[in-house]
Design an enzyme around this catalytic site. Structure first.
Site, PDB file in Angstrom:
ATOM      1  N   SER A 198       5.748  -6.613   9.706  1.00 42.47           N
ATOM      2  CA  SER A 198       6.190  -5.921  10.920  1.00 42.47           C
ATOM      3  C   SER A 198       5.097  -5.899  11.976  1.00 42.47           C
ATOM      4  CB  SER A 198       6.549  -4.463  10.604  1.00 42.47           C
ATOM      5  OG  SER A 198       7.639  -4.406   9.734  1.00 42.47           O
ATOM      6  N   HIS A 248      10.435  -8.562  13.424  1.00 38.11           N
ATOM      7  CA  HIS A 248      10.396  -9.803  12.640  1.00 38.11           C
ATOM      8  C   HIS A 248      11.167 -10.867  13.419  1.00 38.11           C
ATOM      9  CE1 HIS A 248       8.903  -8.152   8.701  1.00 38.11           C
ATOM     10  NE2 HIS A 248       9.275  -7.039   9.306  1.00 38.11           N
ATOM     11  N   HIS A 289      13.489  -8.501   3.030  1.00 36.89           N
ATOM     12  CA  HIS A 289      13.120  -7.288   2.295  1.00 36.89           C
ATOM     13  C   HIS A 289      14.203  -6.869   1.312  1.00 36.89           C
ATOM     14  CE1 HIS A 289      11.051  -7.062   6.238  1.00 36.89           C
ATOM     15  NE2 HIS A 289      10.066  -6.519   5.554  1.00 36.89           N
ATOM     16  N   TYR A 337      15.047  -3.884   0.901  1.00 40.04           N
ATOM     17  CA  TYR A 337      15.837  -2.793   1.521  1.00 40.04           C
ATOM     18  C   TYR A 337      16.982  -3.307   2.388  1.00 40.04           C
ATOM     19  CZ  TYR A 337      12.846  -3.418   5.716  1.00 40.04           C
ATOM     20  OH  TYR A 337      12.163  -3.922   6.791  1.00 40.04           O
ATOM     21  N   GLU A 338      16.953  -4.600   2.720  1.00 41.99           N
ATOM     22  CA  GLU A 338      18.087  -5.181   3.454  1.00 41.99           C
ATOM     23  C   GLU A 338      19.207  -5.563   2.492  1.00 41.99           C
ATOM     24  OE1 GLU A 338      16.731  -8.165   6.623  1.00 41.99           O
ATOM     25  OE2 GLU A 338      15.006  -8.003   5.307  1.00 41.99           O
ATOM     26  N   ALA A 384       2.633  -3.810   7.240  1.00 42.43           N
ATOM     27  CA  ALA A 384       2.301  -2.491   7.774  1.00 42.43           C
ATOM     28  C   ALA A 384       2.495  -1.515   6.621  1.00 42.43           C
ATOM     29  CB  ALA A 384       3.246  -2.147   8.913  1.00 42.43           C
ATOM     30  N   MET A 443       6.787  -1.636   1.901  1.00 42.78           N
ATOM     31  CA  MET A 443       8.085  -2.130   1.404  1.00 42.78           C
ATOM     32  C   MET A 443       8.121  -3.639   1.249  1.00 42.78           C
ATOM     33  SD  MET A 443      10.478   0.298   3.772  1.00 42.78           S
ATOM     34  CE  MET A 443      10.019   2.016   4.104  1.00 42.78           C
ATOM     35  N   SER A 444       6.970  -4.245   0.984  1.00 44.45           N
ATOM     36  CA  SER A 444       6.952  -5.718   0.848  1.00 44.45           C
ATOM     37  C   SER A 444       5.775  -6.129  -0.030  1.00 44.45           C
ATOM     38  CB  SER A 444       6.821  -6.369   2.231  1.00 44.45           C
ATOM     39  OG  SER A 444       5.550  -6.075   2.779  1.00 44.45           O
ATOM     40  N   ASN A 479       0.296   4.442   9.785  1.00 42.46           N
ATOM     41  CA  ASN A 479       0.581   5.888   9.771  1.00 42.46           C
ATOM     42  C   ASN A 479       0.017   6.457   8.491  1.00 42.46           C
ATOM     43  OD1 ASN A 479       3.085   4.229   8.701  1.00 42.46           O
ATOM     44  ND2 ASN A 479       3.072   6.181   7.587  1.00 42.46           N
ATOM     45  N   HIS A 523       9.833   3.834  12.207  1.00 38.68           N
ATOM     46  CA  HIS A 523       9.599   2.392  12.366  1.00 38.68           C
ATOM     47  C   HIS A 523       8.978   2.070  13.726  1.00 38.68           C
ATOM     48  CE1 HIS A 523      10.076  -1.805  11.340  1.00 38.68           C
ATOM     49  NE2 HIS A 523      10.885  -2.040  12.365  1.00 38.68           N
TER      50      HIS A 523
HETATM   51  N1  HPA Z   1       5.804   4.098   3.798  1.00 32.96           N
HETATM   52  C1  HPA Z   1       6.411   2.975   3.422  1.00 32.96           C
HETATM   53  N2  HPA Z   1       6.361   1.861   4.145  1.00 32.96           N
HETATM   54  C2  HPA Z   1       5.674   1.899   5.304  1.00 32.96           C
HETATM   55  C3  HPA Z   1       5.028   3.056   5.749  1.00 32.96           C
HETATM   56  C4  HPA Z   1       5.100   4.223   4.951  1.00 32.96           C
HETATM   57  O1  HPA Z   1       4.562   5.293   5.279  1.00 32.96           O
HETATM   58  N3  HPA Z   1       4.427   2.741   6.931  1.00 32.96           N
HETATM   59  C5  HPA Z   1       4.696   1.433   7.179  1.00 32.96           C
HETATM   60  N4  HPA Z   1       5.471   0.916   6.192  1.00 32.96           N
END
Ligand code: HPA
Length: 276
Positions: free
Chosen positions: A32, A63, A85, A87-88, A115, A213-214, A237, A248
């Site tokens: 991302s 993306h 991903h 999650y998709e 990220a 998540m990757s 973050n 996001h």
């Molecule tokens: N958690 C999960 N995936 C993420 C986060 C998070 O805090 N930040 C960026 N991708």
């Protein structure tokens, strides 16, 4: 499971035909907000995923959904701007497809970027975390159901997923851009929800320094194929319960703020990686 090898070979053959020589030796799969690196390549050939038969479309903002093959210094790099991903609702076969395509193109070194949320209390937003190891918390394994092939046994050692000399080169390239560089353990979850506060506390106890998540599943598949792997997280973050809310847009904003530095750093990494 669908035959990822076969699907990847067909996609690689189309890429080879379209780039007409100068095969890549380094692969980059960008997370991302990391996509800017492909703009720095010279003699670049841009191949939208939609132009490659058998390649899924990219559905997540941040993306782009294209493969760019081009030069940086003496290196020819193949850059996947956009990944797939869990999650998709993607299958593991789709998640690892970019890795398999790179392998089919003859690439044996790959950099994965993402990220992530910082779990380690010493981390700050904007830190770069080089992956020293990972915890696969997704509940899936990309080798489930894979047909054993002579050259590719499925009982793969995972004690050293991330290559030490590639990681050192990566550290040097990130530091040269003035970025703050850490090393740590990445935990992959499926998402798409972010974590609860209780989960973040639990994951810290388990040894995670960052969550995302990757990456882990792709790194596992790359190791299965015998590729050397390096990976880096941009800590966009602090994870749930450690500061503000996670969203996001904030994740994309934090990578965008550093896009030029990140792009230059990963091109410099690709240049060094060819001779490692
Ligand atoms: N958690 C999960 N995936 C993420 C986060 C998070 O805090 N930040 C960026 N991708």
């Amino acid at each position: 499971m669908e035959d990822v090898f076969l699907r990847a070979e067909k996609i690689a053959a189309q890429i080879e035909e379209k780039i007409g020589g100068g095969l890549p030796s380094v692969g980059l799969i960008l997370g991302s907000g990391w996509g800017g690196a492909s703009d720095l390549l010279s003699d670049a050939v841009m191949l939208p995923y939609a132009s490659l038969c058998g390649m899924p479309r990219c559905g997540v903002s941040g993306h782009a959904g294209e493969v760019v093959v081009g030069r940086t210094g003496k290196a020819v790099a193949a850059v996947f701007c956009g990944r797939f991903h869990l999650y998709e609702g993607r299958s593991c076969g789709e998640v690892v497809l970019p890795v398999a395509v790179l392998h089919a193109l003859g690439v044996d070194k790959v950099l994965l970027t993402n990220a992530a949320g910082g779990v380690n209390r010493a981390f700050s937003v904007g830190d770069m975390m080089i992956l020293a190891d990972h915890i696969n918390m997704t509940g899936v394994n990309p080798l489930l159901g894979v047909k054993p092939r002579d050259k590719y046994p499925v009982f793969v050692d995972m004690s050293d997923v991330y290559d030490a000399s590639l990681s050192d080169a990566l550290r040097g390239s990130l530091l040269a851009e003035g970025l703050s560089v850490r090393a740590g353990v990445y935990m992959q979850l499926t998402g798409p929800t972010y974590e609860t506060r209780a989960e973040v506390r639990a994951f810290r106890v388990l040894g995670a320094d960052a969550v995302g998540m990757s990456t882990a599943v792709e790194a596992m598949y790359a190791r299965y194929l015998g590729m050397r792997v390096a990976a880096v997280s941009c800590i966009t973050n602090l994870a749930a319960g450690m500061g503000g809310k996670v969203c996001h847009e904030e994740v994309l904003e934090q990578t965008a703020l550093r896009e030029k530095k990140l792009s230059r750093a990963i091109c410099s990494f690709a240049e060094k990686a060819v001779s490692l």
